[in-house]
Design a protein around this motif. Structure first.
Motif, mmCIF file in Angstrom:
data_model
loop_
_atom_site.group_PDB
_atom_site.id
_atom_site.type_symbol
_atom_site.label_atom_id
_atom_site.label_comp_id
_atom_site.label_asym_id
_atom_site.label_seq_id
_atom_site.Cartn_x
_atom_site.Cartn_y
_atom_site.Cartn_z
ATOM 1 N N GLU A 20 0.837 -1.203 0.000
ATOM 2 C CA GLU A 20 0.000 0.000 0.000
ATOM 3 C C GLU A 20 0.874 1.255 0.000
ATOM 4 O OE1 GLU A 20 -3.219 0.128 -0.460
ATOM 5 O OE2 GLU A 20 -3.179 -2.051 -0.643
ATOM 6 N N ASN A 21 1.940 1.225 0.794
ATOM 7 C CA ASN A 21 2.919 2.305 0.841
ATOM 8 C C ASN A 21 4.315 1.701 0.668
ATOM 9 O OD1 ASN A 21 1.347 4.785 1.435
ATOM 10 N ND2 ASN A 21 0.763 3.661 3.286
ATOM 11 N N PRO A 22 5.294 2.502 0.237
ATOM 12 C CA PRO A 22 6.627 1.950 -0.038
ATOM 13 C C PRO A 22 7.431 1.642 1.218
ATOM 14 C CG PRO A 22 6.626 4.311 -0.365
ATOM 15 C CD PRO A 22 5.193 3.921 -0.101
ATOM 16 N N CYS A 23 8.282 0.634 1.118
ATOM 17 C CA CYS A 23 9.265 0.343 2.161
ATOM 18 C C CYS A 23 10.650 0.833 1.746
ATOM 19 C CB CYS A 23 9.318 -1.160 2.432
ATOM 20 S SG CYS A 23 7.825 -1.811 3.198
ATOM 21 N N MET A 24 10.773 1.247 0.485
ATOM 22 C CA MET A 24 12.029 1.781 -0.031
ATOM 23 C C MET A 24 11.704 2.686 -1.205
ATOM 24 S SD MET A 24 13.282 -1.862 -1.642
ATOM 25 C CE MET A 24 12.547 -2.795 -0.282
ATOM 26 N N VAL A 31 17.291 12.134 -2.784
ATOM 27 C CA VAL A 31 17.214 11.488 -1.471
ATOM 28 C C VAL A 31 16.709 10.065 -1.648
ATOM 29 C CG1 VAL A 31 16.138 11.510 0.812
ATOM 30 C CG2 VAL A 31 16.784 13.662 -0.282
ATOM 31 N N ALA A 32 17.447 9.097 -1.120
ATOM 32 C CA ALA A 32 17.035 7.695 -1.119
ATOM 33 C C ALA A 32 16.793 7.262 0.312
ATOM 34 C CB ALA A 32 18.102 6.808 -1.762
ATOM 35 N N CYS A 33 15.737 6.504 0.544
ATOM 36 C CA CYS A 33 15.412 6.063 1.903
ATOM 37 C C CYS A 33 14.858 4.644 1.855
ATOM 38 C CB CYS A 33 14.403 7.010 2.535
ATOM 39 S SG CYS A 33 14.145 6.732 4.307
ATOM 40 N N VAL A 34 15.382 3.799 2.714
ATOM 41 C CA VAL A 34 14.943 2.405 2.808
ATOM 42 C C VAL A 34 14.656 2.091 4.268
ATOM 43 C CG1 VAL A 34 15.566 -0.011 2.450
ATOM 44 C CG2 VAL A 34 16.313 1.732 0.802
ATOM 45 N N MET A 35 13.513 1.464 4.509
ATOM 46 C CA MET A 35 13.130 1.069 5.865
ATOM 47 C C MET A 35 13.277 -0.433 6.017
ATOM 48 S SD MET A 35 10.648 -0.632 7.709
ATOM 49 C CE MET A 35 9.401 -0.806 6.454
ATOM 50 N N ASN A 36 13.764 -0.863 7.173
ATOM 51 C CA ASN A 36 13.846 -2.292 7.458
ATOM 52 C C ASN A 36 13.500 -2.524 8.933
ATOM 53 O OD1 ASN A 36 14.212 -4.975 6.831
ATOM 54 N ND2 ASN A 36 16.437 -4.923 6.975
ATOM 55 N N PRO A 55 6.193 2.482 6.665
ATOM 56 C CA PRO A 55 5.985 2.903 5.277
ATOM 57 C C PRO A 55 5.300 4.268 5.169
ATOM 58 C CG PRO A 55 5.424 0.587 5.534
ATOM 59 C CD PRO A 55 5.621 1.135 6.909
ATOM 60 N N GLU A 56 4.388 4.569 6.082
ATOM 61 C CA GLU A 56 3.749 5.888 6.067
ATOM 62 C C GLU A 56 4.756 6.994 6.381
ATOM 63 O OE1 GLU A 56 -0.830 4.733 7.360
ATOM 64 O OE2 GLU A 56 0.688 5.034 8.918
ATOM 65 N N ILE A 57 5.694 6.710 7.277
ATOM 66 C CA ILE A 57 6.764 7.661 7.569
ATOM 67 C C ILE A 57 7.640 7.855 6.343
ATOM 68 C CG2 ILE A 57 8.905 7.966 8.893
ATOM 69 C CD1 ILE A 57 7.451 6.714 11.284
ATOM 70 N N LEU A 58 7.921 6.760 5.636
ATOM 71 C CA LEU A 58 8.753 6.836 4.439
ATOM 72 C C LEU A 58 8.121 7.746 3.388
ATOM 73 C CD1 LEU A 58 11.442 5.474 3.447
ATOM 74 C CD2 LEU A 58 9.994 3.960 2.109
ATOM 75 N N VAL A 59 6.818 7.667 3.219
ATOM 76 C CA VAL A 59 6.115 8.532 2.265
ATOM 77 C C VAL A 59 6.336 9.995 2.618
ATOM 78 C CG1 VAL A 59 3.835 9.280 1.487
ATOM 79 C CG2 VAL A 59 4.366 6.849 1.591
ATOM 80 N N GLN A 60 6.255 10.326 3.902
ATOM 81 C CA GLN A 60 6.443 11.699 4.342
ATOM 82 C C GLN A 60 7.878 12.174 4.077
ATOM 83 O OE1 GLN A 60 3.996 13.796 5.482
ATOM 84 N NE2 GLN A 60 2.684 12.095 4.852
ATOM 85 N N PHE A 94 17.750 3.588 6.332
ATOM 86 C CA PHE A 94 18.920 3.951 5.543
ATOM 87 C C PHE A 94 18.547 5.217 4.771
ATOM 88 C CE2 PHE A 94 18.674 -0.548 6.198
ATOM 89 C CZ PHE A 94 19.965 -0.977 6.441
ATOM 90 N N ILE A 95 19.260 6.314 5.000
ATOM 91 C CA ILE A 95 18.935 7.593 4.401
ATOM 92 C C ILE A 95 20.180 8.136 3.701
ATOM 93 C CG2 ILE A 95 18.111 9.940 4.820
ATOM 94 C CD1 ILE A 95 16.919 8.883 7.480
#
Length: 279
Positions: A20-24, A31-36, A55-60, A94-95
């Motif tokens: 539904e929302n991205p994890c990376m 800017v590149a951002c990956v959540m794990n 994932p909602e934080i990543l969208v922001q 990872f930012i």
């Protein structure tokens, strides 16, 4: 799993990979951002009204930040304002931007970042940053599983460095499909295991981040699909990717054959695509 684009009204254009929302993902500012997932921790926050999933934080972050420093500041703000939730686990973010960035390990109460300016560093689902060990409650099995995967990642990438002096995209993709034996318990653990539903290699172009930056994505289990390029300038996501048909086919192949796969089966297809995309 699908590719996800920012909508037409977005302040900053971005492209991501997730459900539904991205994890990376990455944005047009470079800017590149990956959540794990991080480790099990007593400092967790339940999913309640007003809290955001990772994932909602990543969208922001992708839609509102122009560099890694801004992204870390925004992430820290979500923690300080009590807006974060990730079940019983902490997280690893990872930012990166064109100059470097951060690996931020966090619980619902704190963010511990380290600065990354170059070279290679590896994380599975365990914390390494100073100050984080005291907040971990992960068991030996999950800890050793992550350590095994970190070892395999280092092994695959270092083999490329020793052979060629450089790590190329194909080396990353081949490494992601490695499967080896964890000697301490004599069981096979893949770098990407049965819960891995996708993967990406994000390449930010230093000169033209809003046009040439590209995320190379495996939309599904890496042993049962190929990596394809997804540039930031992508205007329309193909229908079979947008409606998840692509990933569903990959999951079906995995369900049929399990985690036993030929690591090289997708390489000819990937090379053919890359010869067109990056001649």
């Amino acid at each position: 799993i699908r590719l996800i684009k920012s909508d037409g009204d977005a302040k900053i254009k971005w492209l991501g990979l997730g459900d539904e929302n991205p994890c990376m993902g990455f944005n047009e500012k470079g800017v590149a951002c990956v959540m794990n997932s991080g480790e099990t921790t007593p400092e967790f926050a339940p999913a309640t009204e007003g809290r955001l999933t990772t994932p909602e934080i990543l969208v922001q972050i992708l839609g509102n930040t122009k560099n890694a420093k801004e992204a870390l500041k925004m992430l820290t703000g979500f923690i300080e304002n009590g807006q974060y939730t990730h079940k019983e686990r902490g997280s690893i973010f990872f930012i990166m931007d064109t100059k470097g960035g951060y690996i931020a390990e966090l619980t619902a109460k704190r963010v511990m970042p380290v600065v990354v300016t170059g070279n290679m560093t590896i994380r599975a689902n365990i914390w390494h940053n100073p100050g984080m060990a005291q907040f971990s409650r992960s068991g030996i099995k999950s800890t050793m599983n992550s350590q095994s995967r970190e070892f395999q990642a280092a092994k695959g990438l270092n083999e490329a460095l020793e052979k060629k002096g450089v790590i190329e995209l194909e080396d990353i993709w081949r490494t992601s499909r490695m499967r080896g034996t964890m000697e301490s318990v004599m069981t096979e653990h893949g770098l990407c295991n049965k819960t891995t539903n996708s993967a990406a290699t994000i390449a930010i172009d230093k000169d033209y981040p809003n046009m040439l930056s590209t995320m190379y994505v495996a939309i599904g289990p890496v042993g049962h699909t190929m990596y394809i390029p997804a540039p930031i300038c992508l205007k329309e996501i193909p229908q079979d990717i947008a409606d998840r048909s692509w990933s569903k086919a990959a999951f079906a192949r995995r369900d049929a054959s399990g985690l036993a796969f030929d690591s090289d089966v997708w390489l000819p297809h990937e090379k053919a695509v890359m010869a067109i995309y990056r001649p």
